[in-house]
Design a protein around this motif. Structure first.
Motif, PDB file in Angstrom:
ATOM      1  N   GLN A 180       6.715   7.735 -12.995  1.00  0.00           N
ATOM      2  CA  GLN A 180       6.533   7.956 -14.374  1.00  0.00           C
ATOM      3  C   GLN A 180       7.767   7.564 -14.960  1.00  0.00           C
ATOM      4  N   SER A 181       7.913   7.555 -16.537  1.00  0.00           N
ATOM      5  CA  SER A 181       9.122   7.264 -16.875  1.00  0.00           C
ATOM      6  C   SER A 181      10.171   8.149 -16.754  1.00  0.00           C
ATOM      7  N   GLU A 182       9.779   9.341 -16.351  1.00  0.00           N
ATOM      8  CA  GLU A 182      10.933  10.608 -16.078  1.00  0.00           C
ATOM      9  C   GLU A 182      11.258  10.615 -14.817  1.00  0.00           C
ATOM     10  N   SER A 183      10.510   9.765 -13.833  1.00  0.00           N
ATOM     11  CA  SER A 183      10.950   9.908 -12.259  1.00  0.00           C
ATOM     12  C   SER A 183      10.710   8.355 -11.816  1.00  0.00           C
ATOM     13  N   ALA A 184      10.810   7.259 -12.368  1.00  0.00           N
ATOM     14  CA  ALA A 184      10.796   6.143 -11.697  1.00  0.00           C
ATOM     15  C   ALA A 184       9.744   5.846 -10.839  1.00  0.00           C
ATOM     16  N   MET A 185      10.075   5.262  -9.645  1.00  0.00           N
ATOM     17  CA  MET A 185       9.336   5.075  -8.336  1.00  0.00           C
ATOM     18  C   MET A 185       9.374   6.391  -7.533  1.00  0.00           C
ATOM     19  N   VAL A 186       8.193   6.755  -7.301  1.00  0.00           N
ATOM     20  CA  VAL A 186       8.429   7.933  -6.299  1.00  0.00           C
ATOM     21  C   VAL A 186       7.694   7.936  -5.010  1.00  0.00           C
ATOM     22  N   THR A 187       6.403   7.220  -5.125  1.00  0.00           N
ATOM     23  CA  THR A 187       5.718   7.224  -3.684  1.00  0.00           C
ATOM     24  C   THR A 187       5.109   5.895  -3.620  1.00  0.00           C
ATOM     25  N   SER A 188       4.603   5.524  -2.557  1.00  0.00           N
ATOM     26  CA  SER A 188       4.044   4.043  -2.383  1.00  0.00           C
ATOM     27  C   SER A 188       2.915   4.086  -1.180  1.00  0.00           C
ATOM     28  N   HIS A 189       2.144   3.537  -1.271  1.00  0.00           N
ATOM     29  CA  HIS A 189       0.933   3.469  -0.159  1.00  0.00           C
ATOM     30  C   HIS A 189       0.396   2.042  -0.042  1.00  0.00           C
ATOM     31  N   ILE A 190       0.471   1.396   1.113  1.00  0.00           N
ATOM     32  CA  ILE A 190      -0.093   0.227   1.692  1.00  0.00           C
ATOM     33  C   ILE A 190      -1.410   0.219   1.974  1.00  0.00           C
ATOM     34  N   LEU A 191      -2.299  -0.440   1.409  1.00  0.00           N
ATOM     35  CA  LEU A 191      -3.685  -0.388   1.827  1.00  0.00           C
ATOM     36  C   LEU A 191      -3.934  -1.414   3.270  1.00  0.00           C
ATOM     37  N   SER A 192      -4.550  -0.611   4.201  1.00  0.00           N
ATOM     38  CA  SER A 192      -4.657  -1.261   5.434  1.00  0.00           C
ATOM     39  C   SER A 192      -5.990  -1.388   5.964  1.00  0.00           C
ATOM     40  N   GLY A 193      -6.139  -2.162   6.846  1.00  0.00           N
ATOM     41  CA  GLY A 193      -7.441  -2.516   7.346  1.00  0.00           C
ATOM     42  C   GLY A 193      -8.388  -3.724   6.350  1.00  0.00           C
ATOM     43  N   PRO A 194      -9.490  -3.917   6.829  1.00  0.00           N
ATOM     44  CA  PRO A 194     -10.449  -4.755   5.884  1.00  0.00           C
ATOM     45  C   PRO A 194     -10.579  -4.191   4.657  1.00  0.00           C
ATOM     46  N   PRO A 195     -10.449  -4.886   3.573  1.00  0.00           N
ATOM     47  CA  PRO A 195     -10.666  -4.591   2.302  1.00  0.00           C
ATOM     48  C   PRO A 195     -11.980  -3.773   2.217  1.00  0.00           C
ATOM     49  N   SER A 196     -13.047  -4.318   2.765  1.00  0.00           N
ATOM     50  CA  SER A 196     -14.510  -3.854   2.582  1.00  0.00           C
ATOM     51  C   SER A 196     -14.312  -2.301   3.013  1.00  0.00           C
ATOM     52  N   LEU A 197     -13.428  -1.772   3.633  1.00  0.00           N
ATOM     53  CA  LEU A 197     -13.309  -0.431   4.288  1.00  0.00           C
ATOM     54  C   LEU A 197     -12.232   0.333   3.503  1.00  0.00           C
ATOM     55  N   TRP A 198     -11.724  -0.070   2.473  1.00  0.00           N
ATOM     56  CA  TRP A 198     -10.683   0.653   1.612  1.00  0.00           C
ATOM     57  C   TRP A 198     -11.365   1.750   0.972  1.00  0.00           C
ATOM     58  N   PRO A 199     -10.654   2.960   0.799  1.00  0.00           N
ATOM     59  CA  PRO A 199     -11.333   3.981  -0.261  1.00  0.00           C
ATOM     60  C   PRO A 199     -11.388   3.525  -1.547  1.00  0.00           C
ATOM     61  N   ALA A 200     -12.566   3.999  -2.152  1.00  0.00           N
ATOM     62  CA  ALA A 200     -12.555   3.620  -3.724  1.00  0.00           C
ATOM     63  C   ALA A 200     -11.313   4.125  -4.332  1.00  0.00           C
ATOM     64  N   LEU A 201     -10.858   5.299  -4.201  1.00  0.00           N
ATOM     65  CA  LEU A 201      -9.737   5.673  -4.930  1.00  0.00           C
ATOM     66  C   LEU A 201      -8.638   6.210  -3.733  1.00  0.00           C
ATOM     67  N   PRO A 202      -7.593   4.935  -3.570  1.00  0.00           N
ATOM     68  CA  PRO A 202      -6.725   4.975  -2.583  1.00  0.00           C
ATOM     69  C   PRO A 202      -5.616   6.129  -2.843  1.00  0.00           C
ATOM     70  N   PRO A 203      -5.010   6.729  -1.897  1.00  0.00           N
ATOM     71  CA  PRO A 203      -4.017   7.580  -2.213  1.00  0.00           C
ATOM     72  C   PRO A 203      -2.591   7.091  -2.710  1.00  0.00           C
TER      73      PRO A 203
END
Length: 511
Positions: free
Chosen positions: A307-330
């Motif tokens: 957010q504006s107050e803390s720029a870049m905080v976390t990151s998550h690379i989605l892995s595996g087949p896209p068909s199996l990606w969760p609806a709401l990734p972490p």
């Protein structure tokens, strides 16, 4: 309570100054293309000569280290040169979106205390009459030495304005240490450092700095997207192909529009994308997004959080087949130099407000000591002792060493990737003639995947309020994304047992 055991540490950060990294990129590949727009392309040598020329003009106009410099106008290569020029003299960059209403821009200009306004087009009629204005000079034909200020992690590098509950936006200051850490992480984290990055973000969105610095610090190329393509996904897809764009940063809604446009294209073999980064709002893996990345097996999707107050905080690379990606990734794990804590309850120690500490934490709100005292705190890190931290207002869950976003705790929401404070819009509604002391703005999600602002108001006895005229009035002060799609007059606003406005009940009454 903030339990040090419920925390994640991203490891040691890289303290290399971004000015040092940009200089190294230019020294290693002086003739490589650093910047491209509709009017031409600029090598690292030419871009830094341009930045030096802008810096000289700023100094001639009395701008010194730590002074504020506002930058506005259409997005072009000159915008990037202006930013680099401001940074070269050690001044604080203040982006002013020219699409904002004049009153809002005037407030930001006054509040920031900017010593000068730089414009990438004709000098705008937005200054207060006392602030000097200057058009960004064209790139010089001569090669000028680029001599930036000495690296100082405490030096303020930009002030960006975000929505505020008082009716006016509030300025957030970011220092060099924060951006240095982010820039070093970004170019090392991507599949390779020298990528062609599409410059998609508006000037007043902090992802702009990630696009520019994450590219230049690694020797990559920034390709400035024409503004006309922002809401033209088919045109954007063609532009990505024609400019061989390899990396994008965009909010979920824009990514969804791009993915939908791609469904109408039989062949994506000419798309050069290797990485798409999304941020600004909850990522939803829709069928169209899954199909898009299935058809681009060499491209990865990365979910960013900050957010504006803390720029870049976390990151998550989605892995595996896209068909199996969760609806709401972490939202993932913290960046190097960052530590996150969960302010949880005894009932569920893994769920609570996300607290951010370390390199990403900003300097705070300009001129708002009480708000700073409420949102910024000191936490005890089991690794490094007391750390300055920021309360994000986001409810999260810590699961298997990964952070999952749940919802907002307060009244700020994201609409098309832009943070909007509902209380700010409430405040403007209540300030209008005829509106009684009851107004509530809410997010209508009746259509899946679409978030629309709607407002309910009550009016004074005997008053007649033209809601279309009321919307027109709001358009003179608020950004377009913050103006409710509809305003409805109600007999009264429903309230919860505790006396708070029941926005969910209002939403039901407006449908």
């Amino acid at each position: 309570m903030i339990d040090p055991k419920r925390s994640l540490w991203g490891g040691d950060g890289d303290g290399t100054c971004l000015l040092t990294s940009i200089a190294a990129s230019a020294a290693a590949t002086p003739d490589a293309i650093a910047l491209v727009d509709e009017n031409g392309e600029y090598s690292y040598t030419r871009l830094l000569s341009w930045a030096a020329f802008v810096a000289d003009e700023l100094r001639r106009n009395g701008v010194a280290e730590r002074d504020g410099v506002a930058v506005t106008g259409p997005r072009t290569a000159a915008t990037v040169a202006a930013y680099l020029g401001v940074m070269t003299v050690g001044a604080t960059y203040v982006p002013l979106d020219p699409e904002y209403p004049p009153r809002r821009i005037a407030h930001m200009l006054s509040d920031s205390g900017a010593a000068l306004v730089l414009s990438t087009g004709d000098v705008p009629a937005l200054a207060d009459g006392d602030t000097p204005t200057l058009r960004v000079p064209h790139a010089p034909t001569d090669v000028l030495p680029w001599q930036p200020v000495s690296c100082d992690p405490t030096l303020p590098i930009y002030t960006i304005y975000t929505s505020g509950s008082t009716g006016w936006p509030k300025g957030v200051g970011i220092d060099h240490g924060c951006l240095d850490n982010m820039a070093q992480w970004q170019w090392r984290h991507s599949p390779r450092p020298r990528l062609r990055t599409g410059q998609f973000a508006p000037l007043n969105f902090d992802v702009f700095f990630q696009e520019v610095l994450g590219s230049l610090c690694g020797g990559g190329t920034v390709v400035v997207m024409p503004e006309s393509l922002r809401r033209d996904p088919m045109g954007l897809l063609d532009w990505i192909v024609s400019h061989r764009v390899e990396r994008l940063f965009m909010p979920y809604v824009a990514l969804q529009m791009l993915a939908v446009a791609a469904t109408a294209t039989e062949d994506l073999s000419e798309v050069a994308l290797v990485e798409v980064n999304t941020a600004g709002e909850q990522l939803v893996c829709t069928p169209q997004i899954r199909e898009f990345f299935t058809r681009l097996p060499g491209c990865r999707l990365v979910n960013h959080y900050g957010q504006s107050e803390s720029a870049m905080v976390t990151s998550h690379i989605l892995s595996g087949p896209p068909s199996l990606w969760p609806a709401l990734p972490p939202i993932g794990v913290p960046l190097p130099g960052c530590e996150v804590f969960i302010d949880s309850s005894d009932a569920d120690p893994d769920v609570g407000e996300l607290i951010v500490a370390g390199s990403p934490v900003s300097l705070g709100y300009r001129g708002h000591p009480e708000l700073n005292a409420a949102r910024y705190l000191t936490v005890e890190s089991p690794r490094s002792g007391p750390l300055r931290a920021f309360r994000t207002g986001d409810l999260v869950r810590l699961e298997d060493g990964v952070v999952q976003f749940l919802t907002r705790i307060d009244d700020e929401v994201k609409i098309r990737g832009v943070r909007v404070n509902l209380l700010e819009i409430d405040a403007w509604l209540l300030d209008q003639p005829g509106v009684a002391q009851s107004a509530a703005v809410l997010v209508d999600t009746a259509v899946p995947g679409v978030r629309v602002l709607r407002a309910g108001i009550t009016v004074d006895d005997g008053a007649s309020v033209d809601t279309d005229a009321l919307r027109a009035t709001l358009e003179t002060t608020l950004p377009e994304v913050a103006v409710p799609r509809s305003i409805t007059v109600l007999d009264e606003l429903p309230r919860t047992p505790s006396g708070k406005i029941d926005r969910d009940a209002i939403a039901r009454s407006l449908r």
